[in-house]
Design a protein around this motif. Sequence first.
Motif, PDB file in Angstrom:
ATOM      1  N   ILE A  26       0.874  -1.211   0.245  1.00 42.84           N
ATOM      2  CA  ILE A  26       0.365  -0.056  -0.338  1.00 42.84           C
ATOM      3  C   ILE A  26       0.862   1.346  -0.202  1.00 42.84           C
ATOM      4  CG2 ILE A  26      -0.628   0.358   2.668  1.00 42.84           C
ATOM      5  CD1 ILE A  26      -3.351   1.112  -0.302  1.00 42.84           C
ATOM      6  N   LYS A  27       1.907   1.308   0.776  1.00 34.36           N
ATOM      7  CA  LYS A  27       3.334   2.039   0.385  1.00 34.36           C
ATOM      8  C   LYS A  27       3.263   2.824  -0.560  1.00 34.36           C
ATOM      9  CE  LYS A  27       4.422   1.988   4.906  1.00 34.36           C
ATOM     10  NZ  LYS A  27       5.247   2.195   6.871  1.00 34.36           N
ATOM     11  N   ASP A  28       3.939   1.865  -1.363  1.00 33.07           N
ATOM     12  CA  ASP A  28       4.751   1.733  -2.547  1.00 33.07           C
ATOM     13  C   ASP A  28       2.787   2.416  -4.009  1.00 33.07           C
ATOM     14  OD1 ASP A  28       6.781   0.932  -1.962  1.00 33.07           O
ATOM     15  OD2 ASP A  28       6.530  -1.637  -2.500  1.00 33.07           O
ATOM     16  N   PHE A  29       1.761   1.901  -3.366  1.00 27.52           N
ATOM     17  CA  PHE A  29       1.146   2.314  -4.287  1.00 27.52           C
ATOM     18  C   PHE A  29       0.817   3.876  -4.141  1.00 27.52           C
ATOM     19  CE2 PHE A  29      -3.002   2.773  -4.429  1.00 27.52           C
ATOM     20  CZ  PHE A  29      -3.800   2.519  -6.180  1.00 27.52           C
ATOM     21  N   GLY A  62       0.047   1.006   5.980  1.00 31.36           N
ATOM     22  CA  GLY A  62       0.730  -0.503   6.245  1.00 31.36           C
ATOM     23  C   GLY A  62       0.393  -1.926   5.469  1.00 31.36           C
ATOM     24  N   GLY A  63       0.987  -2.724   5.145  1.00 31.42           N
ATOM     25  CA  GLY A  63       0.179  -3.547   3.841  1.00 31.42           C
ATOM     26  C   GLY A  63      -0.201  -3.305   3.062  1.00 31.42           C
ATOM     27  N   LYS A  64      -0.988  -4.560   2.510  1.00 30.29           N
ATOM     28  CA  LYS A  64      -0.843  -5.323   0.879  1.00 30.29           C
ATOM     29  C   LYS A  64      -2.474  -4.888   0.184  1.00 30.29           C
ATOM     30  CE  LYS A  64       2.275  -8.540   0.374  1.00 30.29           C
ATOM     31  NZ  LYS A  64       2.663  -8.241  -0.644  1.00 30.29           N
ATOM     32  N   LEU A  65      -1.640  -4.052  -0.594  1.00 34.34           N
ATOM     33  CA  LEU A  65      -3.190  -3.708  -1.314  1.00 34.34           C
ATOM     34  C   LEU A  65      -3.785  -5.367  -2.585  1.00 34.34           C
ATOM     35  CD1 LEU A  65      -5.636  -2.141  -2.724  1.00 34.34           C
ATOM     36  CD2 LEU A  65      -3.632  -0.865  -3.597  1.00 34.34           C
ATOM     37  N   PRO A 111      -4.904  -2.547   3.450  1.00 39.27           N
ATOM     38  CA  PRO A 111      -5.430  -2.030   4.759  1.00 39.27           C
ATOM     39  C   PRO A 111      -6.405  -1.145   5.541  1.00 39.27           C
ATOM     40  CG  PRO A 111      -3.439  -1.035   4.594  1.00 39.27           C
ATOM     41  CD  PRO A 111      -3.841  -1.951   3.112  1.00 39.27           C
ATOM     42  N   ALA A 112      -7.505  -1.163   6.799  1.00 39.84           N
ATOM     43  CA  ALA A 112      -7.818   0.235   6.774  1.00 39.84           C
ATOM     44  C   ALA A 112      -8.032  -0.299   8.939  1.00 39.84           C
ATOM     45  CB  ALA A 112      -9.273  -0.458   6.773  1.00 39.84           C
ATOM     46  N   ARG A 147      -8.120  -5.273   8.347  1.00 37.07           N
ATOM     47  CA  ARG A 147      -7.986  -5.419   6.833  1.00 37.07           C
ATOM     48  C   ARG A 147      -9.783  -4.893   6.361  1.00 37.07           C
ATOM     49  NH1 ARG A 147      -4.544  -6.601   3.404  1.00 37.07           N
ATOM     50  NH2 ARG A 147      -5.487  -8.164   1.732  1.00 37.07           N
ATOM     51  N   MET A 148      -9.863  -4.563   5.090  1.00 33.95           N
ATOM     52  CA  MET A 148     -11.260  -4.280   4.644  1.00 33.95           C
ATOM     53  C   MET A 148     -11.039  -4.292   3.494  1.00 33.95           C
ATOM     54  SD  MET A 148     -12.847  -0.222   4.242  1.00 33.95           S
ATOM     55  CE  MET A 148     -13.466  -0.542   3.299  1.00 33.95           C
ATOM     56  N   SER A 149     -12.273  -4.711   2.555  1.00 40.01           N
ATOM     57  CA  SER A 149     -12.612  -5.576   1.495  1.00 40.01           C
ATOM     58  C   SER A 149     -13.378  -4.579   0.626  1.00 40.01           C
ATOM     59  CB  SER A 149     -13.042  -6.575   0.960  1.00 40.01           C
ATOM     60  OG  SER A 149     -11.860  -7.286   1.069  1.00 40.01           O
TER      61      SER A 149
END
Length: 173
Positions: free
Chosen positions: A24-27, A77-80, A98-99, A159-161
């Motif tokens: 998520i940070k890179d995105f 922090g985390g994945k998208l 992440p949320a 996390r959320m969707s």
Amino acid sequence: MQAPSEGISSNSGLPQMIHLDLDIKDFCTDWTHCDLMSGYIARMVSHNRLDSLLFSNLYSSALNELLEAVYRTHGSGGKLQCAVQRDGNVDRIELTFPADEETYKIYETAIAKVNGEDAETLYLEALFADAEPDASLGLLELGVDYGARLAIGRSEDGRMSLVAELVLEDDTE
């Protein structure tokens, strides 16, 4: 993960057409990642549509709105993760990211606006307001202009969707 609201299941059982994982940070280091990712995915899923160019343009615009929502409002922090599925003429996009609780509440409020009876009025008011738009503007656009069905779900791991089901083409042959 709790099932997303409004009758859209979080695990539809459909095979995935595309699945991307990004940090998520890179995105979020560059706004153009939204456009690049939506354009790439749209081209990949448009090859067998009746008018693949039109479908790709519509798909890219819709996915870009979803990605921009995540770009603006997400946890740290985390994945998208982006998963794309299709069943006939219904395309399903699921973004998992992440949320924290505050972020989830922002999306919950936005989805309630999209699913409300006055969504079109709220969308037009937000679109032409002098103030900075809130997080719901892009999601309202998806619901009003694209007829998207939107829902959210929450997992225990923070996390959320965000799920969108779109019909961008009447018939597939």
